[in-house]
Write a protein that holds these residues in place. Structure first.
Motif, PDB file in Angstrom:
ATOM      1  N   ASN A   1      46.295  30.275  29.301  1.00 21.67           N
ATOM      2  CA  ASN A   1      45.392  29.142  29.065  1.00 21.67           C
ATOM      3  C   ASN A   1      43.947  29.610  29.192  1.00 21.67           C
ATOM      4  O   ASN A   1      43.069  28.864  29.597  1.00 21.67           O
ATOM      5  CB  ASN A   1      45.698  27.991  30.025  1.00 21.67           C
ATOM      6  CG  ASN A   1      45.508  28.385  31.472  1.00 21.67           C
ATOM      7  OD1 ASN A   1      45.353  29.562  31.797  1.00 21.67           O
ATOM      8  ND2 ASN A   1      45.535  27.409  32.362  1.00 21.67           N
ATOM      9  N   LEU A   2      43.695  30.844  28.828  1.00 20.37           N
ATOM     10  CA  LEU A   2      42.387  31.463  28.998  1.00 20.37           C
ATOM     11  C   LEU A   2      41.365  31.063  27.941  1.00 20.37           C
ATOM     12  O   LEU A   2      40.177  30.977  28.237  1.00 20.37           O
ATOM     13  CB  LEU A   2      42.551  32.993  29.006  1.00 20.37           C
ATOM     14  CG  LEU A   2      41.373  33.832  29.427  1.00 20.37           C
ATOM     15  CD1 LEU A   2      40.823  33.391  30.768  1.00 20.37           C
ATOM     16  CD2 LEU A   2      41.767  35.300  29.477  1.00 20.37           C
ATOM     17  N   LEU A   3      41.779  30.793  26.710  1.00 19.65           N
ATOM     18  CA  LEU A   3      40.834  30.513  25.640  1.00 19.65           C
ATOM     19  C   LEU A   3      39.886  29.347  25.948  1.00 19.65           C
ATOM     20  O   LEU A   3      38.669  29.492  25.767  1.00 19.65           O
ATOM     21  CB  LEU A   3      41.553  30.301  24.303  1.00 19.65           C
ATOM     22  CG  LEU A   3      40.647  30.115  23.088  1.00 19.65           C
ATOM     23  CD1 LEU A   3      39.706  31.307  22.901  1.00 19.65           C
ATOM     24  CD2 LEU A   3      41.500  29.915  21.826  1.00 19.65           C
ATOM     25  N   PRO A   4      40.358  28.202  26.427  1.00 18.37           N
ATOM     26  CA  PRO A   4      39.406  27.125  26.742  1.00 18.37           C
ATOM     27  C   PRO A   4      38.378  27.540  27.801  1.00 18.37           C
ATOM     28  O   PRO A   4      37.210  27.170  27.711  1.00 18.37           O
ATOM     29  CB  PRO A   4      40.293  25.983  27.254  1.00 18.37           C
ATOM     30  CG  PRO A   4      41.641  26.258  26.667  1.00 18.37           C
ATOM     31  CD  PRO A   4      41.755  27.759  26.591  1.00 18.37           C
TER      32      PRO A   4
ATOM     33  N   PRO B   1      42.737  40.047  28.663  1.00 21.77           N
ATOM     34  CA  PRO B   1      44.019  40.644  28.278  1.00 21.77           C
ATOM     35  C   PRO B   1      44.563  40.173  26.927  1.00 21.77           C
ATOM     36  O   PRO B   1      44.142  39.141  26.395  1.00 21.77           O
ATOM     37  CB  PRO B   1      44.956  40.195  29.399  1.00 21.77           C
ATOM     38  CG  PRO B   1      44.380  38.889  29.842  1.00 21.77           C
ATOM     39  CD  PRO B   1      42.879  39.038  29.702  1.00 21.77           C
ATOM     40  N   THR B   2      45.503  40.943  26.422  1.00 21.31           N
ATOM     41  CA  THR B   2      46.222  40.601  25.202  1.00 21.31           C
ATOM     42  C   THR B   2      46.875  39.230  25.358  1.00 21.31           C
ATOM     43  O   THR B   2      47.382  38.897  26.416  1.00 21.31           O
ATOM     44  CB  THR B   2      47.318  41.657  24.926  1.00 21.31           C
ATOM     45  OG1 THR B   2      46.675  42.905  24.725  1.00 21.31           O
ATOM     46  CG2 THR B   2      48.154  41.307  23.720  1.00 21.31           C
ATOM     47  N   GLY B   3      46.865  38.450  24.296  1.00 21.18           N
ATOM     48  CA  GLY B   3      47.532  37.152  24.294  1.00 21.18           C
ATOM     49  C   GLY B   3      46.682  36.029  24.858  1.00 21.18           C
ATOM     50  O   GLY B   3      47.180  34.913  25.055  1.00 21.18           O
ATOM     51  N   PHE B   4      45.386  36.261  25.073  1.00 24.56           N
ATOM     52  CA  PHE B   4      44.530  35.260  25.717  1.00 24.56           C
ATOM     53  C   PHE B   4      44.439  33.951  24.943  1.00 24.56           C
ATOM     54  O   PHE B   4      44.164  32.913  25.516  1.00 24.56           O
ATOM     55  CB  PHE B   4      43.126  35.820  25.970  1.00 24.56           C
ATOM     56  CG  PHE B   4      42.302  36.025  24.728  1.00 24.56           C
ATOM     57  CD1 PHE B   4      41.538  34.994  24.201  1.00 24.56           C
ATOM     58  CD2 PHE B   4      42.298  37.253  24.081  1.00 24.56           C
ATOM     59  CE1 PHE B   4      40.783  35.192  23.061  1.00 24.56           C
ATOM     60  CE2 PHE B   4      41.546  37.451  22.948  1.00 24.56           C
ATOM     61  CZ  PHE B   4      40.788  36.411  22.427  1.00 24.56           C
ATOM     62  N   ALA B   5      44.671  33.973  23.625  1.00 23.98           N
ATOM     63  CA  ALA B   5      44.543  32.754  22.821  1.00 23.98           C
ATOM     64  C   ALA B   5      45.880  32.111  22.488  1.00 23.98           C
ATOM     65  O   ALA B   5      45.922  31.097  21.800  1.00 23.98           O
ATOM     66  CB  ALA B   5      43.793  33.058  21.528  1.00 23.98           C
TER      67      ALA B   5
ATOM     68  N   ASN C   1      40.990  33.960  37.434  1.00 21.80           N
ATOM     69  CA  ASN C   1      41.762  33.008  36.641  1.00 21.80           C
ATOM     70  C   ASN C   1      40.825  32.183  35.762  1.00 21.80           C
ATOM     71  O   ASN C   1      39.617  32.139  35.986  1.00 21.80           O
ATOM     72  CB  ASN C   1      42.657  32.135  37.533  1.00 21.80           C
ATOM     73  CG  ASN C   1      41.884  31.143  38.366  1.00 21.80           C
ATOM     74  OD1 ASN C   1      40.936  30.518  37.898  1.00 21.80           O
ATOM     75  ND2 ASN C   1      42.297  30.980  39.614  1.00 21.80           N
ATOM     76  N   PRO C   2      41.362  31.528  34.734  1.00 23.10           N
ATOM     77  CA  PRO C   2      40.524  30.770  33.794  1.00 23.10           C
ATOM     78  C   PRO C   2      39.641  29.718  34.440  1.00 23.10           C
ATOM     79  O   PRO C   2      38.506  29.522  34.027  1.00 23.10           O
ATOM     80  CB  PRO C   2      41.547  30.124  32.855  1.00 23.10           C
ATOM     81  CG  PRO C   2      42.724  31.007  32.926  1.00 23.10           C
ATOM     82  CD  PRO C   2      42.759  31.541  34.335  1.00 23.10           C
ATOM     83  N   ASN C   3      40.139  29.055  35.462  1.00 28.14           N
ATOM     84  CA  ASN C   3      39.326  28.029  36.113  1.00 28.14           C
ATOM     85  C   ASN C   3      38.114  28.634  36.809  1.00 28.14           C
ATOM     86  O   ASN C   3      37.031  28.058  36.808  1.00 28.14           O
ATOM     87  CB  ASN C   3      40.168  27.228  37.106  1.00 28.14           C
ATOM     88  CG  ASN C   3      41.255  26.451  36.405  1.00 28.14           C
ATOM     89  OD1 ASN C   3      41.083  26.008  35.276  1.00 28.14           O
ATOM     90  ND2 ASN C   3      42.387  26.310  37.059  1.00 28.14           N
TER      91      ASN C   3
END
Length: 179
Positions: A46-49, A36-40, A17-19
């Motif tokens: 909430n992956l971009l940050p 994955p697709t849609g990361f931004a 996960n992003p954290n």
């Protein structure tokens, strides 16, 4: 579903996960990382940050032999790839496109089994600091590759799952089988 597809190809798979990705305590022992697709797109992820916060760790992972496969950002953010160690500009435009691979290479197997005259894509890369590995007949880059240290980065706006053959090579194979 993507995790199961990777495991069916013979590779171990763990969702991060992003954290976890942004944590200085995360010390994953992985061969490859797939974004994955849609990361931004904040409506989906909430992956971009976290990718931005982990920029240095991602670079070191690739330089030390890791493989990074990044799918389309899934939104109109031109700066969605600013965390990568080379410049990539993204133009969002979802729809089918004809895909032509540059030369004969492993990347021809990336999306084998699809009708290459109508592959769903979520955009293109008008400018980048890598090598165009697949494009539309009109020259829109759809798959960009960049070797970095002992590893490699692939960035694609193709919106389909990669083939099992490619995932097995990407996740388990030798570097020489890719570039």
């Amino acid at each position: 579903m993507f995790s199961r597809l990777i495991e069916d190809c013979g590779a171990a798979c763990e969702s991060v996960n992003p954290n976890m990705l942004a944590s200085p305590f995360w010390r994953g022992r992985f061969v490859s990382v797939i974004v994955p697709t849609g990361f931004a797109n904040p409506a989906y992820s909430n992956l971009l940050p976290a990718l931005r916060a982990a920029e240095g760790r991602i670079r070191r992972f690739v330089e030390n032999g890791g493989r990074l496969l990044v799918f389309g950002a899934g939104g109109s953010r031109e700066d969605a790839y600013d965390w990568l160690p080379f410049p990539v500009t993204y133009s969002f435009a979802y729809g089918p496109r004809a895909v032509r691979f540059a030369g004969e290479s492993t990347f021809n197997s990336l999306f084998s089994g699809y009708d290459l005259d109508a592959v769903e894509c979520d955009g293109s890369f008008p400018s980048h600091g890598g090598e165009t590995l697949a494009a539309t007949p009109g020259g829109e880059a759809l798959l960009v590759g960049k070797p970095l240290g002992d590893g490699m980065i692939l960035v694609t706006s193709i919106h389909e799952y990669p083939s099992r053959e490619f995932l097995k090579k990407f996740s388990c194979g030798d570097r020489e089988t890719l570039f």
